[in-house]
Write a protein that holds these residues in place. Sequence first.
Motif, PDB file in Angstrom:
ATOM      1  N   GLN A 299      43.581  42.504  52.533  1.00  0.00           N
ATOM      2  CA  GLN A 299      43.803  41.070  52.445  1.00  0.00           C
ATOM      3  C   GLN A 299      43.705  40.584  53.974  1.00  0.00           C
ATOM      4  OE1 GLN A 299      43.427  39.838  49.477  1.00  0.00           O
ATOM      5  NE2 GLN A 299      43.344  41.831  48.736  1.00  0.00           N
TER       6      GLN A 299
ATOM      7  N   GLY B 118      46.576  45.660  47.871  1.00  0.00           N
ATOM      8  CA  GLY B 118      46.178  44.365  47.472  1.00  0.00           C
ATOM      9  C   GLY B 118      44.903  44.565  46.443  1.00  0.00           C
TER      10      GLY B 118
ATOM     11  N   ASN C 108      41.557  42.359  44.503  1.00  0.00           N
ATOM     12  CA  ASN C 108      40.606  41.084  44.371  1.00  0.00           C
ATOM     13  C   ASN C 108      40.093  40.690  43.002  1.00  0.00           C
ATOM     14  OD1 ASN C 108      40.834  41.599  47.460  1.00  0.00           O
ATOM     15  ND2 ASN C 108      39.704  39.703  47.395  1.00  0.00           N
TER      16      ASN C 108
ATOM     17  N   SER D  64      43.952  35.992  50.284  1.00  0.00           N
ATOM     18  CA  SER D  64      42.734  35.851  51.034  1.00  0.00           C
ATOM     19  C   SER D  64      41.469  35.139  50.094  1.00  0.00           C
ATOM     20  CB  SER D  64      42.138  37.194  51.662  1.00  0.00           C
ATOM     21  OG  SER D  64      41.681  38.145  50.393  1.00  0.00           O
TER      22      SER D  64
ATOM     23  N   GLY E 249      41.962  36.715  46.631  1.00  0.00           N
ATOM     24  CA  GLY E 249      42.833  37.957  46.763  1.00  0.00           C
ATOM     25  C   GLY E 249      44.049  38.103  46.982  1.00  0.00           C
TER      26      GLY E 249
END
Length: 421
Positions: free
Chosen positions: A29, A67, A69, A377, A414
């Motif tokens: 991210q 993380g 997305n 992000s 994300g």
Amino acid sequence: MRKLLSLTLLALVGSSAFAGGYRVSIQGQKQLAMGHTGVAVVNSAEIAFFNPAGMAYLDKKFNLSVGGNGLFANTKFQNSQYNWEAETNNLGTPFSIYATYRLNDWFTAGLAVYTPYGSSVEWDQDWQGAHLVNNIDLAAIFVQPSISVRVGEHFSIGGGPIFASGSVNFNRNVAINPLLSVDGSGTDVTLDAKGITAWGYTAGFMFNPTDKFRIGMNYRSEIIMEARDGDANFNDVPGFAATSPTLQNTTFNADLPLPAELTVGMSYQVTDKWLLAFDYNRAMWGVYEALTVDFLNADGSIRNTSNNPRNYKNSSTYRLGTQYKANDKFTFRAGWYFDESPVQDGYFAPETPRNDSMGYTGGLTYQVNSKLGVDFSFLYLHFDETDNSYNYYQENGNTLPFGGTYKSSVFSPGIGITYGF
């Protein structure tokens, strides 16, 4: 010449976030928000992917970054001469997990789990380009243990092995000829292979000539995913062709190339709050010469072969990123990159409908406390509208080009967390 299974196609990242070819450049991210720079940026455990050599310079003894997305990709196709229109909307879910642990002042160990290839492209069944692809889905997960070693105060090296595991599912019609169909549905073949594994490696260095200036280099080796004894199933075979040897369900062999990459870059700490970064990446896509699938007899010998030239070229990506720490709670990031497509004119196939693109990124971190932060992000990929074609499809001894106008875009938000002590 290597036989290449277009798992590649599959991917097309497909994931759509596609960098050139079927590469998915969403590996963290913080660094995605900075234009996916990172080979010379020491920000978090994400450095375990971008350049393991930099793990040695993390401030905290233990670092964790997790993380994921959502990757939303859209491609529209139009051929005004024949009044053809088609569209594909696809979702990808790339994720990453990174952890590092400083063993002593000179050695740091790390583990990275990420998805650099994988995606899906799904056109309507029996659309005008069905003889090239109806749908394709690729998934690949990399597991990478690594170590970083400081060699003096200003220089470090790092690297480790990569274990890749993947699967692919690919469907297309076997011919344009409308006679090869049942009730209007064209005869198609589905290639399915799971449990494909392979090994590679990564290695690099980081050099810090001053307290504010870092230089980094990282190399990621080529990996060939060898699909062996996958399932090849034929559907909607008309009665007059039911006994044709080439339309019987069987197994297949094919190879998927994941190209080597070399990344070099630098970062500069302009002030205590402001950081700039630049990366240059070279991907060795030239390894993808053709998509070749061997259909097998029961004894393992080759029954027939499907050969589809791709002739990719090596390509470059140029990345810029910046970070500004506003206060103890908020850090803001932004970036941009230009990504060259490895697909050459005349080889533009709809399983990887990607031309040159520009990526715009941004994001921020909210620091909950000294140990925990939450990262956000986003990525928007813009592809110029392009008129192109695939000129190497052959049927009954005739070459039948397929082309039109393609317009693509990708958006990916994300979220992740970082934890360290």
